[in-house]
Write an enzyme that holds these catalytic residues in place. Structure first.
Site, short mmCIF file in Angstrom:
data_model
loop_
_atom_site.label_atom_id
_atom_site.label_comp_id
_atom_site.label_asym_id
_atom_site.label_seq_id
_atom_site.Cartn_x
_atom_site.Cartn_y
_atom_site.Cartn_z
N LEU A 104 16.21 -17.33 -6.01
CA LEU A 104 16.66 -18.70 -5.80
C LEU A 104 17.59 -19.14 -6.93
O LEU A 104 18.55 -19.89 -6.72
CB LEU A 104 15.41 -19.60 -5.78
N ASP A 105 17.32 -18.67 -8.13
CA ASP A 105 18.14 -19.04 -9.30
C ASP A 105 19.58 -18.59 -9.15
O ASP A 105 20.49 -19.24 -9.67
CB ASP A 105 17.53 -18.42 -10.56
N GLY B 196 14.40 3.14 -4.27
CA GLY B 196 14.29 3.02 -5.73
C GLY B 196 13.58 1.72 -6.13
O GLY B 196 13.88 0.68 -5.59
N HIS B 197 12.62 1.81 -7.02
CA HIS B 197 12.03 0.58 -7.54
C HIS B 197 11.66 0.76 -9.01
O HIS B 197 11.33 1.86 -9.45
CB HIS B 197 10.82 0.12 -6.71
N PRO C 32 29.17 -1.87 -5.51
CA PRO C 32 28.91 -3.29 -5.27
C PRO C 32 28.31 -3.50 -3.89
O PRO C 32 28.74 -2.88 -2.92
CB PRO C 32 30.30 -3.94 -5.36
N GLY D 121 13.70 -7.52 -3.44
CA GLY D 121 12.85 -7.79 -4.61
C GLY D 121 11.38 -7.61 -4.28
O GLY D 121 10.52 -8.31 -4.84
N LYS D 122 11.08 -6.67 -3.39
CA LYS D 122 9.68 -6.44 -2.98
C LYS D 122 8.83 -6.00 -4.18
O LYS D 122 7.66 -6.34 -4.28
CB LYS D 122 9.60 -5.34 -1.90
N GLN E 276 12.63 -0.51 2.22
CA GLN E 276 13.77 -1.01 3.00
C GLN E 276 13.46 -2.38 3.64
O GLN E 276 12.69 -3.13 3.06
CB GLN E 276 14.23 0.01 4.05
N GLY F 12 16.71 -4.61 2.86
CA GLY F 12 16.29 -3.89 1.66
C GLY F 12 16.73 -4.63 0.41
O GLY F 12 17.47 -5.62 0.49
N ASP F 13 16.24 -4.20 -0.73
CA ASP F 13 16.60 -4.82 -2.01
C ASP F 13 16.29 -6.32 -2.05
O ASP F 13 17.01 -7.09 -2.69
CB ASP F 13 18.10 -4.59 -2.34
N ASN G 11 14.33 7.38 -0.84
CA ASN G 11 15.49 6.48 -0.69
C ASN G 11 15.19 5.08 -1.23
O ASN G 11 16.03 4.21 -1.20
CB ASN G 11 15.92 6.38 0.79
N VAL H 92 21.52 3.39 -7.80
CA VAL H 92 21.87 4.79 -8.05
C VAL H 92 23.37 4.95 -8.23
O VAL H 92 23.85 5.53 -9.19
CB VAL H 92 21.38 5.69 -6.89
N GLY I 103 10.77 -16.45 -6.22
CA GLY I 103 11.31 -15.72 -7.37
C GLY I 103 12.43 -16.54 -7.99
O GLY I 103 13.36 -16.96 -7.31
P1 IMP Z 1 18.90 6.44 4.43
O1 IMP Z 1 17.60 5.71 4.43
O2 IMP Z 1 19.21 7.13 3.14
O3 IMP Z 1 19.05 7.33 5.62
O4 IMP Z 1 20.06 5.32 4.59
C1 IMP Z 1 20.22 4.60 5.80
C2 IMP Z 1 20.64 3.16 5.51
O5 IMP Z 1 19.55 2.48 4.87
C3 IMP Z 1 21.83 3.03 4.58
O6 IMP Z 1 22.59 1.90 4.96
C4 IMP Z 1 21.19 2.80 3.23
O7 IMP Z 1 22.05 2.09 2.36
C5 IMP Z 1 20.01 1.94 3.63
N1 IMP Z 1 18.91 2.02 2.67
C6 IMP Z 1 18.01 3.01 2.55
N2 IMP Z 1 17.13 2.73 1.55
C7 IMP Z 1 17.47 1.53 1.07
C8 IMP Z 1 16.91 0.68 0.06
O8 IMP Z 1 15.91 1.00 -0.60
N3 IMP Z 1 17.58 -0.50 -0.13
C9 IMP Z 1 18.67 -0.89 0.60
N4 IMP Z 1 19.20 -0.13 1.55
C10 IMP Z 1 18.61 1.06 1.78
#
Ligand code: IMP
Length: 448
Positions: A349-350, A39-40, A321, A14-15, A239, A11-12, A37, A317, A431
Site C-alpha cells: 500500500l505504501d 523464489g522467496h 523490469p 508478497g506471499k 505463483q 505472482g510476486d 520457479n 533472478v 502490508g
Molecule cells: P514457469 O512457471 O517457469 O513455466 O513460467 C510460466 C509463467 O509463470 C511465466 O510468465 C513466469 O514469469 C510466471 N511465473 C512463474 N513463477 C513465478 C513467480 O514465482 N512469480 C511470478 N511469475 C512467475
C-alpha cells in the site's frame, strides 16, 4: 484447522511475508504445486535465506513438505537443504513420493520451446526451470516420480523409455545437436542431460540420499497422521490465480494450479480439509507481471517507472523490469471465486502513496458489453477496455509508525474497502513496507 495462502494475481504479491507470519503457529508448511520457479526470501533471526523450492517454514523449525502436486529438482532441493544445514538449521524437509522429478532435459526443452515461441511473440517468459516440460511428462504418463528414484531398476526402465524419445524431440523438432552444443544455463553437459547412464547414476544418488535421510513420504498419509496428532498445517501456494493453468490467462500461465483447489489434489488431503479452513488471497495493491500475456490495466511511461522503482519491481533472478498496472478488480473477483477466499491480505500500500491520480478497474468493456470477470480466452481478455473508477490518493506518511488499521490514512482505508467489497471477504492484513514486520494484522486466520 488449516490456513491456505494463495496469490490472487500474477505472482510476486508478497506471499512470503504472510507465510512467515502465519506460518508461526503452524507445525507443517506444505507446498502443493510448482517447483523451483518460486523464489522467496525468508528472514529469520536477522539472517536472510533465499529459497526457491524448500517451503519457507523449514527455516523456522517447522516441517516443510513438498506435496505430490509439486515438481522437484533434486539438485535444487539438496543445494537448499545443504545451505540451510551449513547455516546450522537442520531443516526437516519431506518430499512426496508421488511428486514428479525435474530432469536436466526438462530445462533444455523449456528454453527450446520458449525460443521457438519468441519468433511468434508467444513466449510465456518462463523461469526456464523446466516446470512446463515436467508437468507435460506427468500428464503424458512418461514422467519420473520421486518414488522411482528409490528403485534403481524402475528408474532405469522409466529413463530407457523417455530419454530416447526426448532426444528425438530435441533433435528433430528443435534441431539441436546434443553432442556439440553447450547449454549456458544448464549446470550439466548437454550430452549428459540426454544420456540414460549419466542420468541413472546421478538420480540413483539422489534417491539414495532421499532414502538415507528418510525424506520421502506418502504425502496424504503423512499429513493425515500429523493432523490426527493435532498438528497445524499451512498450505503455501506459489505463483498466483492468473497464472493458473486452468483459471489464468492461458497460454501465458504456469503449468500447475496455484488456486486453492490445488491444495487438495496436490497433497492427497480431500477438498474439505483446506476448504473448511481459512483461505487467504494475497493481493498486491497494484499489478506487476513477469512475461507476456493480457494485462488490460497496464501502465506505461513515467508513472509505471515510478511505481516500479518504489516497489522494487524487478525480477529476482533476471533483474528484468516487471510490467506494472492498476489494480484490476475483475481479476480479483475471478481469483476469489476460484479459490474461495475467506480473507485477503493487501500488500505494498505504501508504494502507491502520494500519487497525483489513483484508479482501479471495476469492470471491462469488451465486444460492446460489460463484464465483471476476465473472459476465458487471452485474446478476448487482451481486447478488454478497463472501466476505471478514480479513487482518492493517500499521502505519504511515516509507514514505520503505522501499527494499527486506524493509523492508516483514511483514503488508504477506503481503498482496502474497495478490495474487500470486490472479493466479498474481509481484509486480514495490510502490508505497508518491504520488511516482514511492516504488516498490520487485523485478523489472525488461526484464531477462527
Ligand atoms: P514457469 O512457471 O517457469 O513455466 O513460467 C510460466 C509463467 O509463470 C511465466 O510468465 C513466469 O514469469 C510466471 N511465473 C512463474 N513463477 C513465478 C513467480 O514465482 N512469480 C511470478 N511469475 C512467475
Amino acid at each position: 484447522m488449516t490456513v491456505t495462502i494463495v496469490g490472487a494475481q500474477l505472482g510476486d504479491e508478497g506471499k512470503g511475508a504472510l507465510v512467515d507470519r502465519w506460518g508461526g503457529p503452524a507445525d507443517v508448511v506444505v507446498r502443493f504445486q510448482g517447483g523451483d520457479n518460486a523464489g522467496h526470501t525468508v528472514v529469520h533471526d536477522d539472517e536472510e535465506y533465499k529459497l526457491s523450492l524448500v517451503p519457507s517454514g523449514a527455516v523456522r523449525g517447522k516441517t516443510g513438505v513438498l506435496g505430490n502436486g509439486c515438481v522437484v529438482n533434486p539438485r535444487t532441493l539438496f543445494s537448499e537443504v545443504d545451505t540451510l544445514d551449513e547455516r546450522g538449521l537442520e531443516p526437516d524437509v519431506r518430499v512426496a513420493r508421488r511428486a514428479h522429478v525435474i530432469l536436466p532435459y526438462h530445462r533444455v526443452l523449456d528454453g527450446a520451446e520458449e525460443g521457438e515461441k519468441e519468433d511468434e511473440g508467444l513466449e510465456a517468459g518462463t523461469t526456464g526451470r523446466g516446470i512446463g516440460p515436467t508437468y507435460e511428462d506427468k500428464a503424458g504418463r512418461r514422467g519420473v516420480r520421486v518414488g522411482d528414484l528409490l528403485n534403481p531398476s524402475v528408474l532405469r526402465d522409466r529413463l530407457e523409455y523417455v530419454v530416447p524419445r526426448t532426444r528425438r524431440l530435441a533433435e528433430s523438432v528443435y534441431g539441436m545437436d546434443l553432442d556439440a552444443a553447450t547449454a549456458p544455463d544448464l549446470p550439466v553437459d548437454l550430452a549428459d542431460a540426454f544420456d540414460v547412464e549419466w542420468l541413472h547414476d546421478e538420480f540413483v544418488d539422489y534417491g539414495r540420499r532421499l532414502r538415507e535421510e528418510s525424506m520421502t513420504v506418502d504425502c496424504g498419509d503423512y499429513l493425515a497422521e500429523r493432523r490426527a496428532a493435532g498438528d497445524r498445517v499451512l498450505f503455501e501456494g506459489a505463483q498466483g490465480a492468473s497464472l493458473d493453468i486452468d483459471h489464468g490467462g492461458y497460454p501465458y500461465v504456469t503449468s500447475s494450479n496455484p488456486t486453492a483447489g490445488g491444495a487438495a489434489v496436490g497433497t492427497g488431503l480431500g477438498p474439505g480439509v483446506a476448504g473448511r479452513g481459512e483461505v487467504v488471497g494475497i493481493v498486491k495493491a497494484y499489478l506487476s507481471k513477469v512475461g507476456a500475456g493480457p494485462m488490460p490495466t497496464e501502465l506505461d511511461g513515467p508513472l509505471a517507472g515510478q511505481i516500479r522503482e518504489r516497489g522494487g519491481e524487478f525480477g529476482t533472478v533476471t533483474g528484468r523490469p516487471r510490467r506494472i498496472g492498476w489494480l484490476d478488480l475483475p481479476m480479483l473477483r475471478h481469483a476469489a471465486r476460484a479459490s474461495g477466499f475467506t480473507g485477503v491480505a493487501v500488500n505494498h500500500l505504501d508504494v502507491l502513496a502520494d500519487l497525483d491520480d489513483l484508479r482501479v478497474a471495476t469492470a471491462y468493456d469488451v465486444d460492446g458489453g460489460r463484464v465483471e470477470t476476465p473472459p476465458a480466452t487471452a485474446e478476448r481478455w487482451a481486447a478488454c477496455d478497463p472501466v476505471y473508477r478514480d479513487v482518492e490518493p493517500w499521502p505519504d506518511v511515516d509507514w514505520s509508525a503505522v501499527e494499527a488499521y486506524d493509523d492508516l490514512p483514511a483514503a488508504a482505508r477506503d481503498y482496502l474497502e474497495v478490495v474487500g467489497d470486490a472479493v466479498d471477504a474481509p481484509v486480514y492484513a495490510v502490508g505497508v513496507g518491504p520488511g516482514r514486520e511492516a504488516t498490520v494484522e487485523l485478523t489472525d486466520p488461526w484464531s477462527g
